[in-house]
Design a protein around this motif. Sequence first.
Motif, PDB file in Angstrom:
ATOM      1  N   ARG A 121       0.817  -1.220   0.000  1.00 51.95           N
ATOM      2  CA  ARG A 121       0.000   0.000   0.000  1.00 51.95           C
ATOM      3  C   ARG A 121       0.848   1.265   0.000  1.00 51.95           C
ATOM      4  O   ARG A 121       0.484   2.268  -0.603  1.00 51.95           O
ATOM      5  CB  ARG A 121      -0.924  -0.012   1.228  1.00 51.95           C
ATOM      6  N   HIS A 122       1.990   1.222   0.665  1.00 48.96           N
ATOM      7  CA  HIS A 122       2.823   2.420   0.803  1.00 48.96           C
ATOM      8  C   HIS A 122       4.136   2.277   0.027  1.00 48.96           C
ATOM      9  O   HIS A 122       5.181   2.743   0.472  1.00 48.96           O
ATOM     10  CB  HIS A 122       3.100   2.685   2.281  1.00 48.96           C
ATOM     11  N   ILE A 176      -1.036  -4.897 -12.104  1.00 49.47           N
ATOM     12  CA  ILE A 176      -0.886  -5.209 -10.685  1.00 49.47           C
ATOM     13  C   ILE A 176       0.427  -4.609 -10.209  1.00 49.47           C
ATOM     14  O   ILE A 176       1.460  -4.775 -10.857  1.00 49.47           O
ATOM     15  CB  ILE A 176      -0.856  -6.731 -10.450  1.00 49.47           C
ATOM     16  N   SER A 177       0.408  -3.936  -9.071  1.00 53.19           N
ATOM     17  CA  SER A 177       1.650  -3.359  -8.560  1.00 53.19           C
ATOM     18  C   SER A 177       2.418  -4.350  -7.701  1.00 53.19           C
ATOM     19  O   SER A 177       3.649  -4.315  -7.650  1.00 53.19           O
ATOM     20  CB  SER A 177       1.372  -2.083  -7.767  1.00 53.19           C
ATOM     21  N   SER A 178       1.702  -5.250  -6.986  1.00 54.98           N
ATOM     22  CA  SER A 178       2.377  -6.237  -6.164  1.00 54.98           C
ATOM     23  C   SER A 178       1.414  -7.366  -5.836  1.00 54.98           C
ATOM     24  O   SER A 178       0.196  -7.226  -5.995  1.00 54.98           O
ATOM     25  CB  SER A 178       2.930  -5.619  -4.879  1.00 54.98           C
ATOM     26  N   THR A 179       1.953  -8.489  -5.386  1.00 57.16           N
ATOM     27  CA  THR A 179       1.130  -9.659  -5.104  1.00 57.16           C
ATOM     28  C   THR A 179       1.443 -10.224  -3.715  1.00 57.16           C
ATOM     29  O   THR A 179       2.574 -10.139  -3.234  1.00 57.16           O
ATOM     30  CB  THR A 179       1.369 -10.772  -6.137  1.00 57.16           C
ATOM     31  N   HIS A 237      -4.108  -9.295  -4.936  1.00 55.63           N
ATOM     32  CA  HIS A 237      -3.442  -8.393  -5.867  1.00 55.63           C
ATOM     33  C   HIS A 237      -3.711  -6.943  -5.470  1.00 55.63           C
ATOM     34  O   HIS A 237      -4.834  -6.596  -5.103  1.00 55.63           O
ATOM     35  CB  HIS A 237      -3.951  -8.609  -7.296  1.00 55.63           C
ATOM     36  N   ASN A 238      -2.673  -6.129  -5.544  1.00 57.66           N
ATOM     37  CA  ASN A 238      -2.843  -4.695  -5.353  1.00 57.66           C
ATOM     38  C   ASN A 238      -3.011  -4.071  -6.732  1.00 57.66           C
ATOM     39  O   ASN A 238      -2.075  -4.051  -7.541  1.00 57.66           O
ATOM     40  CB  ASN A 238      -1.626  -4.096  -4.643  1.00 57.66           C
ATOM     41  N   THR A 239      -4.205  -3.572  -7.006  1.00 56.35           N
ATOM     42  CA  THR A 239      -4.484  -2.984  -8.320  1.00 56.35           C
ATOM     43  C   THR A 239      -4.171  -1.488  -8.359  1.00 56.35           C
ATOM     44  O   THR A 239      -4.324  -0.858  -9.398  1.00 56.35           O
ATOM     45  CB  THR A 239      -5.956  -3.207  -8.699  1.00 56.35           C
ATOM     46  N   GLY A 240      -3.754  -0.927  -7.227  1.00 54.91           N
ATOM     47  CA  GLY A 240      -3.305   0.463  -7.210  1.00 54.91           C
ATOM     48  C   GLY A 240      -1.859   0.540  -7.689  1.00 54.91           C
ATOM     49  O   GLY A 240      -1.108  -0.431  -7.593  1.00 54.91           O
ATOM     50  N   MET A 241      -1.466   1.673  -8.204  1.00 53.45           N
ATOM     51  CA  MET A 241      -0.116   1.819  -8.744  1.00 53.45           C
ATOM     52  C   MET A 241       0.547   3.078  -8.202  1.00 53.45           C
ATOM     53  O   MET A 241      -0.100   4.113  -8.029  1.00 53.45           O
ATOM     54  CB  MET A 241      -0.144   1.903 -10.280  1.00 53.45           C
ATOM     55  N   TRP A 242       1.856   2.966  -7.943  1.00 50.23           N
ATOM     56  CA  TRP A 242       2.667   4.123  -7.604  1.00 50.23           C
ATOM     57  C   TRP A 242       3.502   4.485  -8.822  1.00 50.23           C
ATOM     58  O   TRP A 242       4.073   3.620  -9.471  1.00 50.23           O
ATOM     59  CB  TRP A 242       3.615   3.810  -6.440  1.00 50.23           C
ATOM     60  N   PHE A 243       3.567   5.775  -9.132  1.00 51.66           N
ATOM     61  CA  PHE A 243       4.421   6.251 -10.221  1.00 51.66           C
ATOM     62  C   PHE A 243       5.384   7.280  -9.640  1.00 51.66           C
ATOM     63  O   PHE A 243       5.125   8.495  -9.681  1.00 51.66           O
ATOM     64  CB  PHE A 243       3.576   6.862 -11.348  1.00 51.66           C
ATOM     65  N   PRO A 244       6.485   6.803  -9.045  1.00 50.80           N
ATOM     66  CA  PRO A 244       7.401   7.721  -8.358  1.00 50.80           C
ATOM     67  C   PRO A 244       7.972   8.769  -9.310  1.00 50.80           C
ATOM     68  O   PRO A 244       8.343   8.465 -10.454  1.00 50.80           O
ATOM     69  CB  PRO A 244       8.519   6.789  -7.853  1.00 50.80           C
ATOM     70  N   THR A 245       8.028  10.013  -8.850  1.00 54.32           N
ATOM     71  CA  THR A 245       8.666  11.057  -9.651  1.00 54.32           C
ATOM     72  C   THR A 245      10.185  10.905  -9.622  1.00 54.32           C
ATOM     73  O   THR A 245      10.881  11.387 -10.509  1.00 54.32           O
ATOM     74  CB  THR A 245       8.289  12.450  -9.111  1.00 54.32           C
ATOM     75  N   HIS A 246      10.674  10.210  -8.588  1.00 52.70           N
ATOM     76  CA  HIS A 246      12.111   9.950  -8.455  1.00 52.70           C
ATOM     77  C   HIS A 246      12.253   8.463  -8.165  1.00 52.70           C
ATOM     78  O   HIS A 246      11.903   8.003  -7.086  1.00 52.70           O
ATOM     79  CB  HIS A 246      12.691  10.793  -7.319  1.00 52.70           C
ATOM     80  N   SER A 247      12.717   7.705  -9.143  1.00 57.49           N
ATOM     81  CA  SER A 247      12.757   6.251  -8.996  1.00 57.49           C
ATOM     82  C   SER A 247      13.718   5.842  -7.888  1.00 57.49           C
ATOM     83  O   SER A 247      14.627   6.590  -7.519  1.00 57.49           O
ATOM     84  CB  SER A 247      13.177   5.600 -10.309  1.00 57.49           C
TER      85      SER A 247
END
Length: 292
Positions: A121-122, A176-179, A237-247
């Motif tokens: 989640r985080h 999926i962002s993670s499982t 499954h986590n269907t939410g996604m993070w798109f970091p501005t700084h990888s």
Amino acid sequence: MTIEQRFHSLEDFLASTVNHVDGVLDDGWGFEFPVKGREIEATVLFADITSFSTRTVDMSPAATLVYVQNFFAWITAEALHGRPGIVDKYIGDEVMVVFSDEFGSKDPLEDAVQAAAAMSRHDVHGFGPHIGIASGRVIVGYAGTSLRYNVSVFGAPVALAARCAGVKPADTEKVISSTIVMPAADWGDRELDEVLPPEMVEQPDGSLKPDWQRFELVDQREVPMKGLGEVAIREIHNTGMWFPTHSIENRALDSLHVLYVNNRYWPRWEAPKTSGGPFSHLTPVEPEELPE
């Protein structure tokens, strides 16, 4: 046991409890070795980083160290803070955590799933962890000899949790962002919203309402696992996604550069690369003299 009274390591646990086995055996060639440990019911959690080798292949060893340390620090801060899990070991980019009623869990599997969900989640750095969970009888014991030993957990759930962490989603097109994967028998008839309630979001009028449920409990299926045959699993499954501005890759490079310019990293070969981020303009202070 409260969180304030928790065991901080498996060594603490063994030192504070009674062993169920404590003896010395012979390896068959005259070399003696101890067998000491305590059997418990536990839930084991394995987590690793998605595509770790690919993402770090061009990094220096020091930058790779920063990368994995960031991962382990994030797990400690997000997933284990306020929970009774004990970190068994760090292996490369993997972490193994153990939950048990003897460590303070009222429901070890629920604690493990909630810890896994917190990682997912985080996940602001986009680690995309693969997480496997399995429960059953294990033994917390000393492993090794007088030359080198540590304390770890042994038993079938350890191998099963590691195998679960390696399970890939059946639908490769699904976003999926993670499982989180576990044996179906361990999950049983639990309801997802009872184990992982949606987060509450404050509304303009000050009231709280449940946010959308980013986690999805997938129907049971059977998958082949090395040495275990076909195993029925349940997946979250986590269907939410993070798109970091700084990888996280750039964060590792820039963090190492900050150590370098502040005279806390003395590379033996070349100066660390940067991502061209906010600290790339900094120049190093005069380095300390170090022996070859």
